[in-house]
Design a protein around this motif. Structure first.
Motif, short mmCIF file in Angstrom:
data_model
loop_
_atom_site.label_atom_id
_atom_site.label_comp_id
_atom_site.label_asym_id
_atom_site.label_seq_id
_atom_site.Cartn_x
_atom_site.Cartn_y
_atom_site.Cartn_z
N HIS A 135 0.85 -1.19 0.00
CA HIS A 135 0.00 0.00 0.00
C HIS A 135 0.88 1.24 0.00
O HIS A 135 1.97 1.24 0.55
CB HIS A 135 -0.89 0.02 1.25
CG HIS A 135 -1.73 -1.20 1.40
ND1 HIS A 135 -2.94 -1.36 0.78
CD2 HIS A 135 -1.51 -2.34 2.10
CE1 HIS A 135 -3.44 -2.53 1.09
NE2 HIS A 135 -2.59 -3.16 1.89
N ARG A 165 0.21 5.69 0.21
CA ARG A 165 -0.66 6.86 0.23
C ARG A 165 0.21 8.10 0.39
O ARG A 165 1.14 8.11 1.16
CB ARG A 165 -1.62 6.83 1.42
CG ARG A 165 -2.69 5.79 1.40
CD ARG A 165 -4.07 6.17 0.89
NE ARG A 165 -4.55 7.49 1.06
CZ ARG A 165 -5.47 7.87 1.93
NH1 ARG A 165 -5.98 7.00 2.77
NH2 ARG A 165 -5.90 9.11 1.97
N PHE A 219 0.21 12.25 1.27
CA PHE A 219 -0.54 13.27 1.97
C PHE A 219 0.13 14.61 1.74
O PHE A 219 1.32 14.76 1.96
CB PHE A 219 -0.60 12.96 3.47
CG PHE A 219 -1.25 11.64 3.76
CD1 PHE A 219 -2.62 11.53 3.88
CD2 PHE A 219 -0.48 10.49 3.88
CE1 PHE A 219 -3.22 10.30 4.12
CE2 PHE A 219 -1.06 9.26 4.13
CZ PHE A 219 -2.44 9.17 4.25
N GLN A 279 -2.61 17.99 5.36
CA GLN A 279 -3.52 16.85 5.47
C GLN A 279 -3.07 15.95 6.61
O GLN A 279 -1.92 15.52 6.64
CB GLN A 279 -3.52 16.00 4.19
CG GLN A 279 -4.28 16.56 3.05
CD GLN A 279 -4.28 15.58 1.88
OE1 GLN A 279 -3.22 15.13 1.45
NE2 GLN A 279 -5.45 15.25 1.40
N SER A 280 -3.98 15.66 7.52
CA SER A 280 -3.64 14.73 8.58
C SER A 280 -4.01 13.32 8.14
O SER A 280 -4.78 13.14 7.19
CB SER A 280 -4.37 15.10 9.87
OG SER A 280 -5.76 15.04 9.67
N ALA A 281 -3.47 12.33 8.82
CA ALA A 281 -3.76 10.93 8.49
C ALA A 281 -3.78 10.13 9.79
O ALA A 281 -2.93 10.32 10.65
CB ALA A 281 -2.67 10.38 7.57
N CYS A 326 -9.39 3.93 8.88
CA CYS A 326 -8.16 4.73 9.02
C CYS A 326 -7.52 4.97 7.66
O CYS A 326 -7.66 4.18 6.73
CB CYS A 326 -7.15 4.02 9.93
SG CYS A 326 -7.60 4.04 11.67
N ASP A 327 -6.80 6.07 7.55
CA ASP A 327 -6.08 6.39 6.31
C ASP A 327 -5.01 5.35 6.02
O ASP A 327 -4.73 5.02 4.87
CB ASP A 327 -5.45 7.78 6.41
CG ASP A 327 -6.51 8.84 6.66
OD1 ASP A 327 -7.36 9.04 5.78
OD2 ASP A 327 -6.48 9.45 7.74
N VAL A 328 -4.35 4.86 7.08
CA VAL A 328 -3.38 3.78 6.99
C VAL A 328 -3.93 2.66 7.87
O VAL A 328 -3.86 2.72 9.08
CB VAL A 328 -1.98 4.21 7.46
CG1 VAL A 328 -1.01 3.04 7.45
CG2 VAL A 328 -1.46 5.36 6.60
N SER A 329 -4.55 1.67 7.21
CA SER A 329 -5.20 0.58 7.93
C SER A 329 -4.24 -0.60 8.08
O SER A 329 -3.79 -1.18 7.10
CB SER A 329 -6.46 0.16 7.17
OG SER A 329 -7.14 -0.84 7.87
N ARG A 363 -7.41 3.32 16.54
CA ARG A 363 -6.82 4.62 16.15
C ARG A 363 -5.54 4.74 16.97
O ARG A 363 -5.58 5.16 18.11
CB ARG A 363 -7.80 5.76 16.43
CG ARG A 363 -9.05 5.70 15.56
CD ARG A 363 -10.06 6.77 15.94
NE ARG A 363 -9.51 8.10 16.02
CZ ARG A 363 -9.41 8.97 15.01
NH1 ARG A 363 -9.87 8.64 13.83
NH2 ARG A 363 -8.89 10.17 15.19
N GLU A 377 -1.43 9.40 14.62
CA GLU A 377 -1.85 10.26 13.53
C GLU A 377 -0.66 11.07 13.02
O GLU A 377 0.27 11.37 13.77
CB GLU A 377 -2.98 11.19 13.94
CG GLU A 377 -2.65 12.19 15.01
CD GLU A 377 -3.85 13.04 15.41
OE1 GLU A 377 -4.77 13.22 14.60
OE2 GLU A 377 -3.84 13.54 16.54
#
Length: 146
Positions: free
Chosen positions: A15, A17, A19, A23-25, A33-36, A47, A50
């Motif tokens: 994966h 992504r 940002f 932009q928060s993640a 979550c943005d990063v699962s 969670r 971040e």
């Protein structure tokens, strides 16, 4: 523009992504979550951490009680602690490893974007837009990548 790219793998799936600055993640085992991360790793909170932007640079803030490790930071980050990420860093949460790559934009020539017609032109904030005649005193400063 500055970006942070996060890369991680689980179950032989890779994966990635990116940002943009600001932009928060959220990182965790919750699928939202943005990063699962893997749901079966019970050392990872739903969670867990971040990514935030602090002073124009990316940082990680630990939300979960189990903490996280960051290569550029000595020791384990505990719940509530924040650490700035280096240009290339590794984040360890539970059994997962996340590669973080911070890309700083190099500033190119400075230009102005007119608020009235949205066109970009040479930097002259005391002047008027050459396209529509609107005053450039409130125009947005932009940097052109070369």
């Amino acid at each position: 523009m500055q970006t942070l790219t996060l890369r991680w793998s689980h179950r032989s799936h890779h994966h990635e992504r990116a940002f943009a600055q600001g932009q928060s993640a959220v990182i965790g085992r919750d699928p939202a979550c943005d990063v699962s991360l893997p749901a079966d790793d019970r050392t990872v909170h739903r969670r867990h951490a971040e990514i935030i932007w602090d002073g124009g640079a990316p940082s990680i803030r630990v939300i979960g009680q189990n903490g996280a490790r960051v290569d550029s930071h000595a020791g384990k980050l505990r719940q509530g602690e924040t650490a700035r990420l280096a240009a290339t860093d590794r984040i360890r949460i539970g059994a997962s490893e996340i590669e973080a790559v911070y890309h700083r934009a190099t500033a190119g020539p400075r230009k102005l974007r007119c608020h009235n017609c949205n066109r970009v032109q040479d930097y002259a904030p005391e002047g008027m837009c050459v396209h529509c005649g609107f005053a450039l005193a409130s125009a947005e400063t932009v940097f052109i990548q070369e």
